[in-house]
Design an enzyme around this catalytic site. Structure first.
Site, PDB file in Angstrom:
ATOM      1  N   HIS A 289       0.845  -1.186   0.000  1.00 17.84           N
ATOM      2  CA  HIS A 289       0.000   0.000   0.000  1.00 17.84           C
ATOM      3  C   HIS A 289       0.882   1.237   0.000  1.00 17.84           C
ATOM      4  O   HIS A 289       1.930   1.241   0.634  1.00 17.84           O
ATOM      5  CB  HIS A 289      -0.916   0.022   1.238  1.00 17.84           C
TER       6      HIS A 289
ATOM      7  N   ASP B 211      -7.903  -5.549  -0.016  1.00 18.11           N
ATOM      8  CA  ASP B 211      -8.361  -6.404  -1.113  1.00 18.11           C
ATOM      9  C   ASP B 211      -7.906  -7.849  -0.975  1.00 18.11           C
ATOM     10  O   ASP B 211      -8.383  -8.719  -1.700  1.00 18.11           O
ATOM     11  CB  ASP B 211      -7.858  -5.843  -2.450  1.00 18.11           C
TER      12      ASP B 211
HETATM   13  N1  CMC Z   1       3.995  -7.699  -4.492  1.00 19.09           N
HETATM   14  C1  CMC Z   1       5.340  -7.721  -4.661  1.00 19.09           C
HETATM   15  N2  CMC Z   1       6.098  -6.614  -4.610  1.00 19.09           N
HETATM   16  C2  CMC Z   1       5.483  -5.439  -4.393  1.00 19.09           C
HETATM   17  C3  CMC Z   1       4.098  -5.354  -4.201  1.00 19.09           C
HETATM   18  C4  CMC Z   1       3.353  -6.546  -4.255  1.00 19.09           C
HETATM   19  N3  CMC Z   1       2.021  -6.525  -4.094  1.00 19.09           N
HETATM   20  N4  CMC Z   1       3.745  -4.063  -3.992  1.00 19.09           N
HETATM   21  C5  CMC Z   1       4.883  -3.370  -4.053  1.00 19.09           C
HETATM   22  N5  CMC Z   1       5.947  -4.192  -4.302  1.00 19.09           N
HETATM   23  C6  CMC Z   1       7.361  -3.811  -4.372  1.00 19.09           C
HETATM   24  C7  CMC Z   1       7.637  -3.003  -5.635  1.00 19.09           C
HETATM   25  O1  CMC Z   1       7.978  -3.857  -6.726  1.00 19.09           O
HETATM   26  C8  CMC Z   1       8.772  -2.130  -5.174  1.00 19.09           C
HETATM   27  O2  CMC Z   1       9.953  -2.938  -5.155  1.00 19.09           O
HETATM   28  P1  CMC Z   1      11.396  -2.276  -5.509  1.00 19.09           P
HETATM   29  O3  CMC Z   1      11.630  -1.269  -4.412  1.00 19.09           O
HETATM   30  O4  CMC Z   1      12.343  -3.412  -5.501  1.00 19.09           O
HETATM   31  O5  CMC Z   1      11.246  -1.639  -6.850  1.00 19.09           O
HETATM   32  C9  CMC Z   1       8.426  -1.825  -3.717  1.00 19.09           C
HETATM   33  O6  CMC Z   1       7.629  -2.930  -3.283  1.00 19.09           O
HETATM   34  C10 CMC Z   1       7.653  -0.536  -3.534  1.00 19.09           C
HETATM   35  O7  CMC Z   1       6.446  -0.631  -4.292  1.00 19.09           O
HETATM   36  P2  CMC Z   1       5.806   0.492  -5.186  1.00 19.09           P
HETATM   37  O8  CMC Z   1       5.131  -0.137  -6.360  1.00 19.09           O
HETATM   38  O9  CMC Z   1       6.809   1.567  -5.460  1.00 19.09           O
HETATM   39  O10 CMC Z   1       4.716   1.069  -4.185  1.00 19.09           O
HETATM   40  P3  CMC Z   1       3.538   2.044  -4.535  1.00 19.09           P
HETATM   41  O11 CMC Z   1       3.258   2.804  -3.309  1.00 19.09           O
HETATM   42  O12 CMC Z   1       3.849   2.844  -5.756  1.00 19.09           O
HETATM   43  O13 CMC Z   1       2.322   1.084  -4.928  1.00 19.09           O
HETATM   44  C11 CMC Z   1       0.531  -0.435  -4.680  1.00 19.09           C
HETATM   45  C12 CMC Z   1       1.325   0.689  -4.012  1.00 19.09           C
HETATM   46  C13 CMC Z   1      -0.690  -0.731  -3.805  1.00 19.09           C
HETATM   47  C14 CMC Z   1       0.032   0.025  -6.042  1.00 19.09           C
HETATM   48  C15 CMC Z   1       1.410  -1.685  -4.804  1.00 19.09           C
HETATM   49  O14 CMC Z   1       1.798  -2.149  -3.530  1.00 19.09           O
HETATM   50  C16 CMC Z   1       0.726  -2.792  -5.567  1.00 19.09           C
HETATM   51  O15 CMC Z   1       0.766  -2.804  -6.807  1.00 19.09           O
HETATM   52  N6  CMC Z   1       0.065  -3.773  -4.860  1.00 19.09           N
HETATM   53  C17 CMC Z   1      -0.698  -4.816  -5.539  1.00 19.09           C
HETATM   54  C18 CMC Z   1      -2.024  -4.275  -6.025  1.00 19.09           C
HETATM   55  C19 CMC Z   1      -3.006  -4.086  -4.888  1.00 19.09           C
HETATM   56  O16 CMC Z   1      -3.172  -4.951  -4.044  1.00 19.09           O
HETATM   57  N7  CMC Z   1      -3.711  -2.939  -4.903  1.00 19.09           N
HETATM   58  C20 CMC Z   1      -4.722  -2.610  -3.885  1.00 19.09           C
HETATM   59  C21 CMC Z   1      -4.288  -1.468  -3.034  1.00 19.09           C
HETATM   60  S1  CMC Z   1      -5.286  -1.261  -1.543  1.00 19.09           S
HETATM   61  C22 CMC Z   1      -6.875  -0.885  -2.033  1.00 19.09           C
HETATM   62  C23 CMC Z   1      -7.003   0.278  -2.937  1.00 19.09           C
HETATM   63  O17 CMC Z   1      -6.371   1.293  -2.792  1.00 19.09           O
HETATM   64  O18 CMC Z   1      -7.813   0.163  -3.845  1.00 19.09           O
END
Ligand code: CMC
Length: 426
Positions: A303, A360
Site C-alpha cells: 500500500h 483487497d
Molecule cells: N507484491 C510484490 N512486490 C510489491 C508489491 C506486491 N504486491 N507491492 C509493491 N511491491 C514492491 C515493488 O515492486 C517495489 O519494489 P522495488 O523497491 O524493488 O522496486 C516496492 O515494493 C515498492 O512498491 P511500489 O510499487 O513503489 O509502491 P507504490 O506505493 O507505488 O504502490 C501499490 C502501491 C498498492 C500500487 C502496490 O503495492 C501494488 O501494486 N500492490 C498490488 C495491487 C493491490 O493490491 N492494490 C490494492 C491497493 S489497496 C486498495 C485500494 O487502494 O484500492
C-alpha cells in the site's frame, strides 16, 4: 516547532510557512514557490504532495490507523452500519435517530432509475464487464437528472441520495442483464444492503432468502470501503470536480479510476490469483518465489500509505474466519490466502519493503461467499466508496481554497524545431 521552512536555491534563501494538521502531520505550504523562486516541485505519483486540507478521514500508515471523522474504523465496524457511516462521512457527525430516518427515506425515494435508462442495459454485448456498464450508465444519469450550476443544500442532499441509491440499482441491473434475467426493482420495505442483495439474487420466479450473516458481511465490506482519503479514485473525483463538471460525470470518473487493478480492481485479481493456485495446484512457496524472481506483484499486498497492517484487512480477515465457517460457505482458497500471507510475512523481500495484506487481499473471499461473481467485486467496491467520493466532493465545493486542479510538469521533449513538409520527411 519552526513556523517556516527554509529553502536555499541558487544561493538565495526563501521561507515557506509550515502547516500542522490536527494529528500533528507537518506540511510545507509551497503555494508561492513558483512565483517566488521560479521552481516547481517534481513528485511522481504524488507520494509527498498534499493536494488539499481535509477533515474527513485520517490515516497513520506507519501505525496502521484509520479513522472516519475521528472515529476508529474498528469501532465503526463493530458498532455502526454502512448508511449511518456514510452519513457520518458526508455530513461530519453521526446522525440523530430522526436524521437517520429521513436519510433512509431519501435513499428509498431515490432508488429507482428512470425507466428509459433500462434500454441502455440491452445495448451492451454479452459478457460486458459490469464496471464498463456502471461507468457509462452513472455518467449518463446527468442526462436524466440535470444538475443546476448553483446548488443549494437541498439540491446537494438530493444528489447525494440519488447517487448512493441509484448506483446500487444500476449495479444490480447490470448483473441481471449480463445473465439474461429480468431486473428486480428495489423495494422500500428492505434496508440498503438487503435491498441490493434482493435486486441481485431474487427473480420473478424465485424469492431470495436473506441470510443475516451475509447481509452483515456485505454491510461491513461497504463500510470498510467507504473512504480512504486522497486515494487514486478520490483524487480523480476531486480533480474532475474542480473543473465544476456535473457530479454524475465526476463520480463516473472516480469509478473509472477505481477499476484499475492497482486500486479497486485488485479484489478481482486476488481471487483470480488464488483460484489459479488452487486449479494448478501451485505451491504458495513456489508462487511467492516466482513473484520475487520475476518482480511480479502479490495482488492484495502493499500500500502507498500503510507500511504496517492495513486495519481494514485485519477486520475482513476476521470476518472470513467467521463467515466461511458457515455450512456451504467453506472455501479452500481462504487456506491458500492464509498460507501466502504467512510465507510473505516471514520473507525479507516483503518485510524490507513493508508489504502487508491490504483490504483487497481478503475482501473477495467475503464477496464470493455472499454469492457474487468475480467480475462484480470492483462494482461492489464502487458502491461502498460512493459516500467517500461524495464527502470529498462536498468538502471541496465548500472549501474557499479550492481552485481548478492543474499540476505543472517538467518538459523533457524536443526544443523548438521547424515543421518538415511531408515530401522532405525520412
Ligand atoms: N507484491 C510484490 N512486490 C510489491 C508489491 C506486491 N504486491 N507491492 C509493491 N511491491 C514492491 C515493488 O515492486 C517495489 O519494489 P522495488 O523497491 O524493488 O522496486 C516496492 O515494493 C515498492 O512498491 P511500489 O510499487 O513503489 O509502491 P507504490 O506505493 O507505488 O504502490 C501499490 C502501491 C498498492 C500500487 C502496490 O503495492 C501494488 O501494486 N500492490 C498490488 C495491487 C493491490 O493490491 N492494490 C490494492 C491497493 S489497496 C486498495 C485500494 O487502494 O484500492
Amino acid at each position: 516547532m519552526a513556523d517556516n521552512a527554509k529553502l536555499i536555491v541558487e544561493g538565495k534563501t526563501y521561507e515557506f510557512p509550515v502547516l500542522v494538521g490536527s494529528e500533528g502531520e507537518k506540511a510545507i505550504d509551497i503555494s508561492n514557490l513558483r512565483s517566488e523562486t521560479g521552481y516547481i516541485t517534481l513528485d511522481n505519483g504524488y507520494g509527498n504532495t498534499g493536494s488539499c486540507q481535509s477533515s474527513i478521514t485520517f490515516i497513520d500508515g506507519d501505525k496502521g490507523i484509520l479513522r472516519y471523522r475521528g472515529i476508529p474504523i474498528e469501532e465503526l465496524s463493530e458498532k455502526s452500519f454502512f448508511t449511518e457511516t456514510a452519513y457520518l462521512l458526508m455530513y461530519g457527525e453521526l446522525p440523530s435517530e430522526g436524521k437517520l430516518k429521513s436519510f433512509s427515506e431519501r435513499l428509498n425515494k431515490s432508488s429507482l432509475i428512470h425507466e428509459d435508462m433500462l434500454h441502455f442495459f440491452t445495448g451492451y454485448p454479452k459478457g460486458a464487464h459490469p464496471m464498463a456498464i456502471l461507468t457509462s450508465v452513472v455518467a449518463s444519469l446527468s442526462a436524466f437528472y440535470p444538475v443546476k450550476d448553483t446548488l443549494d443544500p437541498e439540491d446537494e442532499e438530493i444528489i447525494i441520495a440519488n447517487l448512493m441509491s441509484q448506483i446500487r440499482t444500476i449495479a444490480a441491473f447490470s448483473y441481471k442483464k449480463s445473465i439474461g434475467e429480468p431486473v428486480v426493482y428495489p423495494s422500500n420495505k428492505l434496508k440498503f444492503v438487503e435491498n441490493f442483495l434482493n435486486m441481485m439474487f431474487a427473480s420473478p420466479v424465485k424469492d431470495y432468502s436473506l441470510d443475516p450473516d451475509v447481509v452483515k458481511a456485505l454491510d461491513m465490506f461497504f463500510l470498510l470501503s467507504a473512504d480512504h482519503e486522497q486515494n487514486c479514485s478520490t483524487s480523480t473525483v476531486r480533480m474532475a470536480g474542480s473543473s465544476l463538471a456535473n457530479i454524475y460525470s465526476v463520480i463516473g470518473a472516480g469509478i473509472c479510476a477505481l477499476w484499475g487493478k492497482l486500486h479497486g480492481g485488485a479484489n478481482q485479481e486476488v481471487i483470480e490469483m488464488l483460484e489459479h493456485l488452487r486449479d494448478t495446484r501451485t505451491s504458495p512457496t513456489a508462487f511467492v518465489d516466482a513473484i520475487k524472481n520475476n518482480k511480479g506483484k502479490l495482488m492484495g499486498f502493499g500500500h502507498r500509505v500503510y507500511k504496517n497492517f492495513d486495519p481494514r484487512a485485519k477486520i475482513i480477515k476476521g470476518l472470513c474466519h467467521s463467515l466461511l465457517k458457515k455450512p456451504g460457505l467453506n472455501d479452500p482458497t481462504f487456506e491458500i490466502a492464509l498460507k501466502l500471507e504467512e510465507i510473505a510475512l516471514k520473507d525479507d523481500y516483503f518485510l524490507s519493503r513493508k508489504l502487508y495484506p491490504n483490504v483487497d487481499f481478503y475482501s473477495g473471499l467475503i464477496l464470493k461467499a455472499a454469492g457474487f461473481p468475480i467480475n462484480m467485486f470492483t462494482v461492489l467496491f464502487a458502491i461502498g466508496r460512493v459516500p467517500g467520493w461524495l464527502a470529498h466532493w462536498r468538502e471541496m465545493r465548500h472549501d474557499k481554497h479550492t481552485r481548478i486542479s492543474r499540476p505543472r510538469q517538467v518538459y523533457q521533449g524536443p526544443t523548438r524545431r521547424a515543421y518538415v513538409p511531408i515530401q522532405d520527411r525520412k
